[in-house]
Write a protein that holds these residues in place. Sequence first.
Motif, mmCIF file in Angstrom:
data_model
loop_
_atom_site.group_PDB
_atom_site.id
_atom_site.type_symbol
_atom_site.label_atom_id
_atom_site.label_comp_id
_atom_site.label_asym_id
_atom_site.label_seq_id
_atom_site.Cartn_x
_atom_site.Cartn_y
_atom_site.Cartn_z
ATOM 1 N N ALA A 86 3.892 27.698 46.636
ATOM 2 C CA ALA A 86 2.912 28.741 46.324
ATOM 3 C C ALA A 86 3.136 29.999 47.153
ATOM 4 O O ALA A 86 2.891 31.116 46.683
ATOM 5 C CB ALA A 86 1.499 28.203 46.551
ATOM 6 N N LEU A 87 3.631 29.846 48.375
ATOM 7 C CA LEU A 87 3.894 31.019 49.220
ATOM 8 C C LEU A 87 4.962 31.927 48.615
ATOM 9 O O LEU A 87 4.985 33.123 48.871
ATOM 10 C CB LEU A 87 4.340 30.570 50.612
ATOM 11 N N GLY A 88 5.841 31.345 47.814
ATOM 12 C CA GLY A 88 6.918 32.120 47.217
ATOM 13 C C GLY A 88 6.555 32.749 45.891
ATOM 14 O O GLY A 88 7.404 33.396 45.260
ATOM 15 N N GLU A 89 5.301 32.593 45.464
ATOM 16 C CA GLU A 89 4.888 33.109 44.158
ATOM 17 C C GLU A 89 3.883 34.239 44.253
ATOM 18 O O GLU A 89 3.399 34.736 43.237
ATOM 19 C CB GLU A 89 4.306 31.968 43.324
ATOM 20 N N THR A 90 3.556 34.655 45.471
ATOM 21 C CA THR A 90 2.551 35.694 45.658
ATOM 22 C C THR A 90 3.135 36.861 46.436
ATOM 23 O O THR A 90 4.125 36.715 47.164
ATOM 24 C CB THR A 90 1.333 35.124 46.408
ATOM 25 N N LEU A 91 2.552 38.029 46.274
ATOM 26 C CA LEU A 91 2.932 39.235 46.992
ATOM 27 C C LEU A 91 4.438 39.492 46.891
ATOM 28 O O LEU A 91 4.936 39.765 45.816
ATOM 29 C CB LEU A 91 2.451 39.149 48.442
ATOM 30 N N GLU A 92 5.182 39.405 48.002
ATOM 31 C CA GLU A 92 6.624 39.646 47.929
ATOM 32 C C GLU A 92 7.300 38.700 46.946
ATOM 33 O O GLU A 92 8.240 39.082 46.258
ATOM 34 C CB GLU A 92 7.261 39.497 49.309
ATOM 35 N N GLY A 93 6.820 37.471 46.883
ATOM 36 C CA GLY A 93 7.398 36.501 45.959
ATOM 37 C C GLY A 93 7.146 36.851 44.507
ATOM 38 O O GLY A 93 7.985 36.582 43.637
ATOM 39 N N ALA A 94 5.982 37.441 44.224
ATOM 40 C CA ALA A 94 5.669 37.848 42.851
ATOM 41 C C ALA A 94 6.511 39.043 42.431
ATOM 42 O O ALA A 94 6.966 39.132 41.284
ATOM 43 C CB ALA A 94 4.182 38.176 42.732
ATOM 44 N N VAL A 95 6.725 39.973 43.365
ATOM 45 C CA VAL A 95 7.522 41.160 43.060
ATOM 46 C C VAL A 95 9.006 40.817 42.996
ATOM 47 O O VAL A 95 9.760 41.406 42.212
ATOM 48 C CB VAL A 95 7.267 42.253 44.122
ATOM 49 N N ARG A 96 9.413 39.841 43.829
ATOM 50 C CA ARG A 96 10.830 39.470 43.922
ATOM 51 C C ARG A 96 10.961 37.961 43.654
ATOM 52 O O ARG A 96 11.122 37.175 44.599
ATOM 53 C CB ARG A 96 11.372 39.829 45.301
ATOM 54 N N PRO A 97 10.888 37.535 42.406
ATOM 55 C CA PRO A 97 10.922 36.098 42.092
ATOM 56 C C PRO A 97 12.165 35.419 42.666
ATOM 57 O O PRO A 97 13.280 35.922 42.540
ATOM 58 C CB PRO A 97 10.939 36.080 40.555
ATOM 59 N N GLY A 98 11.954 34.290 43.321
ATOM 60 C CA GLY A 98 13.055 33.528 43.891
ATOM 61 C C GLY A 98 13.488 33.993 45.264
ATOM 62 O O GLY A 98 14.311 33.340 45.911
ATOM 63 N N HIS A 99 12.933 35.119 45.727
ATOM 64 C CA HIS A 99 13.355 35.680 47.019
ATOM 65 C C HIS A 99 13.163 34.690 48.154
ATOM 66 O O HIS A 99 14.095 34.427 48.933
ATOM 67 C CB HIS A 99 12.577 36.965 47.294
ATOM 68 N N PHE A 100 11.977 34.119 48.257
ATOM 69 C CA PHE A 100 11.710 33.241 49.390
ATOM 70 C C PHE A 100 12.430 31.901 49.276
ATOM 71 O O PHE A 100 12.732 31.279 50.299
ATOM 72 C CB PHE A 100 10.202 33.042 49.572
ATOM 73 N N ASP A 101 12.722 31.461 48.057
ATOM 74 C CA ASP A 101 13.568 30.272 47.923
ATOM 75 C C ASP A 101 14.935 30.536 48.552
ATOM 76 O O ASP A 101 15.491 29.690 49.265
ATOM 77 C CB ASP A 101 13.742 29.900 46.447
ATOM 78 N N GLY A 102 15.483 31.721 48.285
ATOM 79 C CA GLY A 102 16.773 32.080 48.874
ATOM 80 C C GLY A 102 16.705 32.233 50.376
ATOM 81 O O GLY A 102 17.622 31.819 51.101
ATOM 82 N N VAL A 103 15.616 32.828 50.872
ATOM 83 C CA VAL A 103 15.439 32.987 52.314
ATOM 84 C C VAL A 103 15.372 31.625 52.998
ATOM 85 O O VAL A 103 16.076 31.358 53.978
ATOM 86 C CB VAL A 103 14.173 33.802 52.624
ATOM 87 N N LEU A 104 14.513 30.752 52.492
ATOM 88 C CA LEU A 104 14.322 29.463 53.147
ATOM 89 C C LEU A 104 15.571 28.593 53.052
ATOM 90 O O LEU A 104 15.875 27.836 53.988
ATOM 91 C CB LEU A 104 13.122 28.727 52.539
ATOM 92 N N THR A 105 16.304 28.703 51.967
ATOM 93 C CA THR A 105 17.540 27.930 51.841
ATOM 94 C C THR A 105 18.536 28.320 52.920
ATOM 95 O O THR A 105 19.112 27.468 53.601
ATOM 96 C CB THR A 105 18.157 28.110 50.444
ATOM 97 N N VAL A 106 18.736 29.621 53.107
ATOM 98 C CA VAL A 106 19.715 30.042 54.128
ATOM 99 C C VAL A 106 19.180 29.801 55.530
ATOM 100 O O VAL A 106 19.937 29.447 56.439
ATOM 101 C CB VAL A 106 20.132 31.510 53.925
#
Length: 302
Positions: A125-145
């Motif tokens: 859910a943290l990756g789907e709001t605010l920065e995550g909503a504007v940039r879909p998948g961004h936080f998945d990529g951040v957390l993976t690296v």
Amino acid sequence: MTTAAGPTLARTRAELDAALAAPVVARRERHARAVVMTMGALHAGHLSLVRHARTLADRVVVTIFVNPLQFGAGEDLSRYPRDLEGDLALLTGEGLLGPADVVFAPTPEVVYPDGDPWVRVSAGALGETLEGAVRPGHFDGVLTVVLKLLHLTRPDVALFGRKDAQQLAAVRRMVRDLDVPVEVVGVPLVRDADGLALSSRNAYLTADERARALALPRALRAGEQAAAGGAAAGEVLAATRDVLTDAGLDAVDYVVLVDPDDFTPVADDRAGEAVLALAARVGTTRLIDNTAVVLGRTGGGA
């Protein structure tokens, strides 16, 4: 590559392992190893993280890696500033890193030897709001690296800037949910003399755009003052938005008050700590900023 007074530069996993295996003089009541993760184009904000790491650990590892997984379609991966030589000069010029320290600057092929990873970390859910909503998948990529770099560098403590407050919250949640044995430390953001939060993307701003971008820190100060005066959440948000509107910043993605742990919006009667966060586009450059506020104060912030 190792210089007499500077850190070891590792470009491969084998070089990193060899650098980390080198002995270091341990001092009591300190961590053995700290990591600071960056995408390069270092500035004073990054250096503040390294300085803080220096106070916590006997060995500091700085990673420099522009992570393709966290860039979406149409974002600035290809033009993201890269200057490894300049970064190394900054890290060694002030004596921030010594012979026992390591700079890990891998290529994407080193970090992702099989190409795009099939298995990735989900930010939920943290990756789907605010920065995550504007940039879909961004936080998945951040957390993976981040998880991969934690495995590769094996630190006791990892330091992240509070400027990317949602990212810090996501990393903390990942470490907690996945039982990663590392302490996550948030370090206060650094502002330039004019108040603009330091960011590698500030280099994209023209002189006129930079002047307009100063509305962001002004808006946050207005929100801080409203909160200190006892204003409710809705009033704090209104004070913040008014500054952005008066400055003519039309491309505002969000202005929010959120819980610092899960980044969910706070209720209007909230009492206690919250993060006042905003994002706006100035010219073609998207900027984020935030500040901590305390809601529910009475007596003019006393």
